[in-house]
Design a protein around this motif. Sequence first.
Motif, PDB file in Angstrom:
ATOM      1  N   GLY A   1       0.859  -1.215   0.033  1.00  0.00           N
ATOM      2  CA  GLY A   1      -0.165   0.010   0.003  1.00  0.00           C
ATOM      3  C   GLY A   1       0.627   1.232   0.182  1.00  0.00           C
ATOM      4  O   GLY A   1       1.808   1.384   0.633  1.00  0.00           O
ATOM      5  N   ILE A   2       0.387   2.293  -0.627  1.00  0.00           N
ATOM      6  CA  ILE A   2       1.270   3.639  -0.857  1.00  0.00           C
ATOM      7  C   ILE A   2       0.103   4.816  -0.588  1.00  0.00           C
ATOM      8  O   ILE A   2      -0.797   4.542  -1.117  1.00  0.00           O
ATOM      9  N   SER A   3       0.332   5.204   0.244  1.00  0.00           N
ATOM     10  CA  SER A   3      -0.207   6.499   0.719  1.00  0.00           C
ATOM     11  C   SER A   3      -0.033   8.009  -0.100  1.00  0.00           C
ATOM     12  O   SER A   3       1.140   8.230  -0.240  1.00  0.00           O
ATOM     13  N   ILE A   4      -1.080   8.746  -0.634  1.00  0.00           N
ATOM     14  CA  ILE A   4      -0.686   9.817  -1.353  1.00  0.00           C
ATOM     15  C   ILE A   4      -1.034  11.106  -0.399  1.00  0.00           C
ATOM     16  O   ILE A   4      -2.354  11.084   0.064  1.00  0.00           O
ATOM     17  N   ILE A   5      -0.496  12.238  -0.366  1.00  0.00           N
ATOM     18  CA  ILE A   5      -1.113  13.423   0.250  1.00  0.00           C
ATOM     19  C   ILE A   5      -1.231  14.352  -0.931  1.00  0.00           C
ATOM     20  O   ILE A   5      -0.293  14.472  -1.712  1.00  0.00           O
ATOM     21  N   GLY A   6      -2.303  14.998  -1.030  1.00  0.00           N
ATOM     22  CA  GLY A   6      -2.534  15.649  -2.121  1.00  0.00           C
ATOM     23  C   GLY A   6      -3.892  16.506  -2.037  1.00  0.00           C
ATOM     24  O   GLY A   6      -4.678  16.392  -0.826  1.00  0.00           O
ATOM     25  N   ILE A   7      -4.465  16.982  -3.181  1.00  0.00           N
ATOM     26  CA  ILE A   7      -5.798  17.547  -3.110  1.00  0.00           C
ATOM     27  C   ILE A   7      -6.769  16.873  -4.042  1.00  0.00           C
ATOM     28  O   ILE A   7      -6.572  16.788  -5.178  1.00  0.00           O
ATOM     29  N   ASN A   8      -7.875  16.649  -3.466  1.00  0.00           N
ATOM     30  CA  ASN A   8      -8.687  15.731  -4.252  1.00  0.00           C
ATOM     31  C   ASN A   8      -9.896  16.546  -4.917  1.00  0.00           C
ATOM     32  O   ASN A   8      -9.747  17.748  -5.012  1.00  0.00           O
ATOM     33  N   GLY A   9     -10.867  15.888  -5.494  1.00  0.00           N
ATOM     34  CA  GLY A   9     -11.792  16.630  -6.426  1.00  0.00           C
ATOM     35  C   GLY A   9     -12.727  17.502  -5.285  1.00  0.00           C
ATOM     36  O   GLY A   9     -13.252  18.206  -6.153  1.00  0.00           O
ATOM     37  N   SER A  10     -12.672  17.488  -4.179  1.00  0.00           N
ATOM     38  CA  SER A  10     -13.331  18.323  -3.453  1.00  0.00           C
ATOM     39  C   SER A  10     -12.578  19.502  -2.763  1.00  0.00           C
ATOM     40  O   SER A  10     -13.371  19.957  -1.726  1.00  0.00           O
ATOM     41  N   ASP A  11     -11.695  19.738  -3.638  1.00  0.00           N
ATOM     42  CA  ASP A  11     -10.666  20.876  -2.938  1.00  0.00           C
ATOM     43  C   ASP A  11     -10.339  20.716  -1.502  1.00  0.00           C
ATOM     44  O   ASP A  11     -10.375  21.642  -0.648  1.00  0.00           O
ATOM     45  N   LYS A  12     -10.019  19.369  -1.085  1.00  0.00           N
ATOM     46  CA  LYS A  12      -9.714  19.160   0.341  1.00  0.00           C
ATOM     47  C   LYS A  12      -8.336  18.437   0.242  1.00  0.00           C
ATOM     48  O   LYS A  12      -7.961  17.706  -0.389  1.00  0.00           O
ATOM     49  N   MET A  13      -7.528  18.933   1.482  1.00  0.00           N
ATOM     50  CA  MET A  13      -6.176  18.325   1.363  1.00  0.00           C
ATOM     51  C   MET A  13      -6.497  17.013   2.099  1.00  0.00           C
ATOM     52  O   MET A  13      -6.917  16.940   2.946  1.00  0.00           O
TER      53      MET A  13
END
Lengths: 271, 107
Positions: free
Chosen positions: A88-100
């Motif tokens: 498993g790999i976790s990603i930090i970013g901004i999703n389609g709901s404009d949430k980090m």
Amino acid sequence: MVESSECRMRLHEFRDIGGGILGDLPGHIKAASPQLLDIHIVGKPADVAAFSEIDPPTSVHDVTTAVAIETISSSGDDGNEAGDHLAGISIIGINGSDKMVTVQNIATTAAWSTFQLEVELWKNIFHSFGSLWGTGDKDPAGAVDVRNIADTVIVELVAGDNEGNGAAFVVPHGHVCMLLNGRLKRLTSLAVDEGVRIRILYTDTVDALIAEADSALNWIEFSVGGYERSIDIKGEGHVFPEDTKIVHQHSSMTDAGEDYDLHLHYLIWKK
Amino acid sequence: MENTEYIARKIHQCIELVENATSDAQKEIYEGYLKIWQEKGQDIPITPEEIPEEIPEEILEPTPEPEESIVEFDTESINEYEEDTGRKAIWKGVITNGFKEFLKSKL
């Protein structure tokens, strides 16, 4: 010496933030249930007095509409089979709901060497880290990439390393970010004529109207040198508006790179 | 994974993403990805048996132009185009879009 840097980035939700860290912040910020972006960098600038980006992502994924991404390993020994390594790999970013957000992507096949389309859609991706393992080993057997559908790698884990690259981030739309606090510490022996300089470059939507070469003129700088061992970084109420791009840079104070330890806490909350 | 199979899978995935896009903007980005893989697919000969059944064949090869719009060409121009670009002028019996543009530029 050769420049190097390794960034550990974690996003903590309000419920997980340790008691007291928010100190005497105004009540309306606490009431907005802010997230805490924790950036911990161990690095060394090049042997020159010149700034360069700390642990940059492989490429920038910055799109106005959230789209799908893929994950893939260069080794068939990563996957969800018994005896595999990374699962498993976790990603930090901004999703389609404009949430980090932090989202874990779990291998769905025994051999992760076949590209895997992920469910979460992303506008921005800043960092990745290994977060689930099999019984084979507790780190990736191969290079594990997070990439777009055109095979452009965005961030990656190298074999044997659970922490990916990427130390820059963007304040999500509709949110505000504030530098809460941090610490910069020299790790090499003290020398009066050396030291480390750090810059937090920020480009907001106003700066972005200027040519890219000029927009890097806005930054917050702090340094530690001479007989100083470390400095505490205080936020001083500096707030970054929505869509601001924040990049971290380092430089030798004179001409000899020194190992340093940099810890930064950013608070992010919805307006 | 063989290169041809890989590209065919990529194209198949892009088609699904385009079909399931939730907005025009998202569809546009996925169509951009699809175009990238279609262009890569033109550079390699994909035999019919290598194409998964679910991928419409017209996706993997350029749509033939109407007869009247096809311009005259000869072996010399085929060689010139393929040497200049490294791409195939004729693929699976059909003139590629790139070669068509090349011929038009010669008019």
